[in-house]
Design a protein around this motif. Structure first.
Motif, PDB file in Angstrom:
ATOM      1  N   VAL A 136       0.828  -1.212   0.000  1.00 48.76           N
ATOM      2  CA  VAL A 136       0.000   0.000   0.000  1.00 48.76           C
ATOM      3  C   VAL A 136       0.861   1.261   0.000  1.00 48.76           C
ATOM      4  CG1 VAL A 136      -0.450   0.440   2.478  1.00 48.76           C
ATOM      5  CG2 VAL A 136      -2.241   0.842   0.769  1.00 48.76           C
ATOM      6  N   LEU A 137       2.034   1.215   0.644  1.00 49.39           N
ATOM      7  CA  LEU A 137       2.931   2.375   0.599  1.00 49.39           C
ATOM      8  C   LEU A 137       3.403   2.627  -0.833  1.00 49.39           C
ATOM      9  CD1 LEU A 137       5.037   1.803   3.846  1.00 49.39           C
ATOM     10  CD2 LEU A 137       3.203   3.473   3.495  1.00 49.39           C
ATOM     11  N   GLU A 138       3.745   1.558  -1.545  1.00 43.46           N
ATOM     12  CA  GLU A 138       4.137   1.713  -2.952  1.00 43.46           C
ATOM     13  C   GLU A 138       2.967   2.172  -3.810  1.00 43.46           C
ATOM     14  OE1 GLU A 138       6.445  -1.407  -4.785  1.00 43.46           O
ATOM     15  OE2 GLU A 138       7.653  -1.682  -2.963  1.00 43.46           O
ATOM     16  N   MET A 139       1.767   1.724  -3.491  1.00 41.85           N
ATOM     17  CA  MET A 139       0.585   2.172  -4.232  1.00 41.85           C
ATOM     18  C   MET A 139       0.387   3.678  -4.078  1.00 41.85           C
ATOM     19  SD  MET A 139      -2.132  -0.912  -3.331  1.00 41.85           S
ATOM     20  CE  MET A 139      -3.550  -0.110  -4.138  1.00 41.85           C
ATOM     21  N   ALA A 140       0.514   4.180  -2.848  1.00 49.21           N
ATOM     22  CA  ALA A 140       0.317   5.614  -2.603  1.00 49.21           C
ATOM     23  C   ALA A 140       1.374   6.442  -3.321  1.00 49.21           C
ATOM     24  CB  ALA A 140       0.342   5.890  -1.100  1.00 49.21           C
ATOM     25  N   GLN A 141       2.621   6.007  -3.249  1.00 52.40           N
ATOM     26  CA  GLN A 141       3.694   6.728  -3.944  1.00 52.40           C
ATOM     27  C   GLN A 141       3.530   6.613  -5.457  1.00 52.40           C
ATOM     28  OE1 GLN A 141       5.969   8.829  -2.735  1.00 52.40           O
ATOM     29  NE2 GLN A 141       5.074   8.546  -0.713  1.00 52.40           N
ATOM     30  N   GLY A 142       3.132   5.447  -5.922  1.00 53.24           N
ATOM     31  CA  GLY A 142       2.929   5.232  -7.355  1.00 53.24           C
ATOM     32  C   GLY A 142       1.799   6.062  -7.922  1.00 53.24           C
ATOM     33  N   ALA A 143       0.763   6.302  -7.117  1.00 55.98           N
ATOM     34  CA  ALA A 143      -0.347   7.146  -7.583  1.00 55.98           C
ATOM     35  C   ALA A 143       0.140   8.570  -7.833  1.00 55.98           C
ATOM     36  CB  ALA A 143      -1.489   7.131  -6.569  1.00 55.98           C
ATOM     37  N   ILE A 144       1.003   9.062  -6.967  1.00 55.11           N
ATOM     38  CA  ILE A 144       1.575  10.400  -7.176  1.00 55.11           C
ATOM     39  C   ILE A 144       2.520  10.379  -8.374  1.00 55.11           C
ATOM     40  CG2 ILE A 144       3.149  12.136  -6.210  1.00 55.11           C
ATOM     41  CD1 ILE A 144       1.839  11.628  -3.489  1.00 55.11           C
ATOM     42  N   GLY A 145       3.377   9.372  -8.427  1.00 55.28           N
ATOM     43  CA  GLY A 145       4.375   9.294  -9.488  1.00 55.28           C
ATOM     44  C   GLY A 145       3.819   9.096 -10.883  1.00 55.28           C
ATOM     45  N   ASN A 146       2.603   8.572 -10.969  1.00 50.62           N
ATOM     46  CA  ASN A 146       1.982   8.299 -12.261  1.00 50.62           C
ATOM     47  C   ASN A 146       0.795   9.207 -12.536  1.00 50.62           C
ATOM     48  OD1 ASN A 146       3.369   5.770 -13.480  1.00 50.62           O
ATOM     49  ND2 ASN A 146       3.175   5.347 -11.295  1.00 50.62           N
ATOM     50  N   SER A 147       0.826  10.386 -11.936  1.00 48.67           N
ATOM     51  CA  SER A 147      -0.249  11.364 -12.119  1.00 48.67           C
ATOM     52  C   SER A 147       0.332  12.758 -11.975  1.00 48.67           C
ATOM     53  CB  SER A 147      -1.344  11.138 -11.060  1.00 48.67           C
ATOM     54  OG  SER A 147      -0.889  11.541  -9.778  1.00 48.67           O
TER      55      SER A 147
END
Length: 164
Positions: free
Chosen positions: A83-94
């Motif tokens: 979930v930590l990677e999901m949260a960071q990935g949402a920022i990184g891919n938007s």
């Protein structure tokens, strides 16, 4: 459409994020877009909502928001590292500078001794800040109830991380 408390939280987030010029992305597994739906139910949400990722499968988590295959293999989809990677990935891919991510087991099946039905991991990230994490054990209260409880907790985390 939403219970009054969820609608009020979403209104508060839209107003606060508009004032603070925050742009939100969501990454949702067990809620499958319900957090994004609660936010976008509010008029004016287009000012603060960039996009939502529904990453129900591990493949979607990897492809859409960059969760590492090694993380999924070592910890599983329902875990703090994921979930930590999901949260960071949402920022990184938007284009967003703030995000919330959720992954869990809503039930009625799919649970185990280690990861029972009702276990949900949530994370809220903001550029330049430490990512927040919560592990919730809502219990086997029914699929809809787990998902609504997750939306409530996610909105609470957005209020918390959205403060200056």
């Amino acid at each position: 459409m939403w219970p009054a408390d969820i609608e009020e939280s979403a209104r508060r987030i839209v107003a606060d994020f508009t004032e603070r010029k925050l742009l939100l992305a969501t990454a949702e597994s067990c809620t499958a877009g319900l957090i994004a739906a609660a936010i976008t139910e509010i008029a004016g949400s287009s000012i603060i909502f960039d996009r939502g990722f529904v990453t129900y499968s591990n493949e979607a988590k990897r492809e859409m928001i960059g969760v590492a295959n090694a993380t999924l293999k070592a910890h599983g989809a329902v875990s703090r590292p994921t979930v930590l990677e999901m949260a960071q990935g949402a920022i990184g891919n938007s284009g967003a500078n703030i995000s919330v991510a959720v992954t869990g087991i809503a039930g009625p099946g799919g649970g185990s001794d280690d990861k029972p039905v009702g276990l949900v991991h949530l994370a809220a990230a903001r550029t330049g800040q430490e990512t927040l994490h919560r592990e919730m054990r809502y219990g086997d209260i029914g699929r809809s109830a787990v998902r609504l409880a997750t939306v409530r907790t996610a909105l609470e985390m957005l209020v918390e991380i959205g403060k200056d």
